[in-house]
Motif scaffolding. Structure first.
Motif, short mmCIF file in Angstrom:
data_model
loop_
_atom_site.label_atom_id
_atom_site.label_comp_id
_atom_site.label_asym_id
_atom_site.label_seq_id
_atom_site.Cartn_x
_atom_site.Cartn_y
_atom_site.Cartn_z
N ALA A 1 0.83 -1.21 0.00
CA ALA A 1 0.00 0.00 0.00
C ALA A 1 0.86 1.26 0.00
CB ALA A 1 -0.93 0.01 1.21
N MET A 2 0.55 2.16 -0.92
CA MET A 2 1.25 3.44 -1.05
C MET A 2 0.22 4.56 -1.08
SD MET A 2 4.56 2.91 -1.68
CE MET A 2 5.63 1.57 -2.18
N VAL A 3 0.52 5.65 -0.40
CA VAL A 3 -0.31 6.85 -0.48
C VAL A 3 0.16 7.65 -1.69
CG1 VAL A 3 -1.03 8.96 0.70
CG2 VAL A 3 -0.61 6.88 2.03
N VAL A 4 -0.77 8.04 -2.53
CA VAL A 4 -0.48 8.84 -3.71
C VAL A 4 -0.91 10.27 -3.39
CG1 VAL A 4 -0.94 9.16 -6.17
CG2 VAL A 4 -0.94 6.84 -5.19
N TYR A 5 0.04 11.19 -3.48
CA TYR A 5 -0.25 12.57 -3.12
C TYR A 5 0.61 13.52 -3.93
CZ TYR A 5 3.87 12.09 -0.01
OH TYR A 5 5.13 11.88 0.50
N ARG A 6 0.22 14.79 -3.96
CA ARG A 6 0.98 15.75 -4.75
C ARG A 6 1.27 17.00 -3.93
NH1 ARG A 6 -3.60 16.81 -9.30
NH2 ARG A 6 -5.29 17.35 -7.91
N PRO A 7 2.44 17.58 -4.17
CA PRO A 7 2.82 18.78 -3.44
C PRO A 7 2.06 20.00 -3.94
CG PRO A 7 4.49 18.29 -5.07
CD PRO A 7 3.49 17.16 -5.11
N LEU A 8 1.87 20.96 -3.06
CA LEU A 8 1.22 22.22 -3.42
C LEU A 8 2.18 23.39 -3.26
CD1 LEU A 8 -2.26 21.50 -1.85
CD2 LEU A 8 -1.58 21.34 -4.24
N TYR A 9 3.46 23.10 -3.46
CA TYR A 9 4.48 24.15 -3.45
C TYR A 9 5.45 23.84 -4.59
CZ TYR A 9 7.05 20.68 -0.67
OH TYR A 9 7.66 19.53 -0.23
N GLU A 10 5.81 24.87 -5.32
CA GLU A 10 6.57 24.72 -6.57
C GLU A 10 7.99 24.20 -6.39
OE1 GLU A 10 4.85 27.38 -5.64
OE2 GLU A 10 3.38 27.81 -7.22
N SER A 11 8.57 24.33 -5.22
CA SER A 11 9.96 23.90 -5.03
C SER A 11 10.09 22.39 -4.77
CB SER A 11 10.60 24.67 -3.87
OG SER A 11 9.92 24.40 -2.66
N ALA A 12 8.97 21.69 -4.67
CA ALA A 12 9.02 20.24 -4.46
C ALA A 12 9.68 19.56 -5.65
CB ALA A 12 7.62 19.69 -4.25
N GLY A 13 10.58 18.64 -5.38
CA GLY A 13 11.33 17.98 -6.44
C GLY A 13 10.47 17.32 -7.49
N VAL A 14 9.43 16.58 -7.08
CA VAL A 14 8.59 15.89 -8.07
C VAL A 14 7.78 16.87 -8.90
CG1 VAL A 14 8.45 13.72 -6.78
CG2 VAL A 14 6.71 15.47 -6.42
N TYR A 15 7.49 18.03 -8.37
CA TYR A 15 6.78 19.04 -9.15
C TYR A 15 7.72 19.64 -10.19
CZ TYR A 15 3.93 23.04 -10.46
OH TYR A 15 3.20 23.95 -11.18
N LYS A 16 8.92 19.92 -9.78
CA LYS A 16 9.89 20.56 -10.69
C LYS A 16 10.28 19.66 -11.86
CE LYS A 16 13.02 21.86 -7.64
NZ LYS A 16 14.15 22.54 -7.00
N ILE A 17 10.25 18.35 -11.68
CA ILE A 17 10.64 17.46 -12.78
C ILE A 17 9.50 17.15 -13.74
CG2 ILE A 17 12.54 16.40 -11.52
CD1 ILE A 17 10.76 13.91 -11.14
N GLY A 18 8.32 17.69 -13.50
CA GLY A 18 7.24 17.46 -14.45
C GLY A 18 5.87 17.34 -13.82
N LYS A 19 5.66 18.02 -12.72
CA LYS A 19 4.36 17.98 -12.04
C LYS A 19 3.98 16.54 -11.69
CE LYS A 19 2.67 22.26 -14.05
NZ LYS A 19 1.57 22.96 -14.68
N HIS A 20 4.98 15.76 -11.32
CA HIS A 20 4.72 14.37 -10.91
C HIS A 20 4.11 14.34 -9.52
CE1 HIS A 20 8.03 12.67 -13.77
NE2 HIS A 20 7.11 13.38 -14.41
N TRP A 21 3.62 13.18 -9.15
CA TRP A 21 3.03 12.97 -7.83
C TRP A 21 3.99 12.17 -6.98
CZ3 TRP A 21 -2.47 11.18 -9.67
CH2 TRP A 21 -3.09 12.24 -10.34
N ASP A 22 3.84 12.30 -5.68
CA ASP A 22 4.62 11.52 -4.73
C ASP A 22 3.89 10.23 -4.39
OD1 ASP A 22 6.96 13.09 -3.91
OD2 ASP A 22 5.54 14.51 -3.05
N VAL A 23 4.65 9.22 -4.00
CA VAL A 23 4.09 8.03 -3.36
C VAL A 23 4.94 7.75 -2.13
CG1 VAL A 23 3.07 7.01 -5.43
CG2 VAL A 23 5.39 6.41 -4.80
N ARG A 24 4.30 7.26 -1.12
CA ARG A 24 5.00 6.94 0.12
C ARG A 24 4.29 5.72 0.71
NH1 ARG A 24 7.83 10.33 4.24
NH2 ARG A 24 7.62 11.99 2.72
N PRO A 25 5.05 4.79 1.27
CA PRO A 25 4.38 3.65 1.90
C PRO A 25 3.34 4.12 2.93
CG PRO A 25 6.73 3.25 1.76
CD PRO A 25 6.51 4.68 1.34
N LEU A 26 2.19 3.47 2.91
CA LEU A 26 1.10 3.86 3.80
C LEU A 26 1.55 3.89 5.26
CD1 LEU A 26 -1.88 4.44 4.45
CD2 LEU A 26 -2.27 1.96 4.34
N ALA A 27 2.27 2.88 5.69
CA ALA A 27 2.72 2.83 7.08
C ALA A 27 3.58 4.04 7.43
CB ALA A 27 3.48 1.54 7.35
#
Length: 107
Positions: free
Chosen positions: A44-70
């Motif tokens: 299980a992974m949480v799929v989420y996106r940053p709401l600040y422009e300096s986030a790495g995944v946003y800067k590389i192409g408006k990608h989303w983050d995933v992080r293990p649920l735990a």
């Protein structure tokens, strides 16, 4: 299975109010699973996106983050204080502003 976060807006524990409402703000979109990991709890992974422009995944192409649920749901300890890694935002005024930020960033 770990409790799942509700969809919506969250602050990471690094958020500082004095840095504005976008500082370490995220929108949780859903739960995903890694197809090559056995067991729903482990994958299980949480799929989420940053709401600040300096986030790495946003800067590389408006990608989303995933992080293990735990990990998303766990508590962290810093400076001898323990608190959730992510905290759901419930203030309606802040939510409305973050919805505008989201709509501008991810149009």
């Amino acid at each position: 299975m770990n409790k799942e976060p509700e969809k919506g807006f969250y602050y990471h524990y690094k958020h500082k109010t004095e840095n504005g409402i976008k500082d370490y703000a995220y929108e949780v979109l859903n739960i995903g699973h890694h197809t090559e990991i056995e067991g729903l709890d482990e994958s299980a992974m949480v799929v989420y996106r940053p709401l600040y422009e300096s986030a790495g995944v946003y800067k590389i192409g408006k990608h989303w983050d995933v992080r293990p649920l735990a990990m998303f749901m766990e508590e962290v300890t810093k400076d001898e204080k323990t608190f959730p890694r992510f905290t759901k935002i419930t203030d309606e005024e802040i939510i409305k502003k973050l919805e505008q930020v989201r709509d501008e960033m991810y149009e």
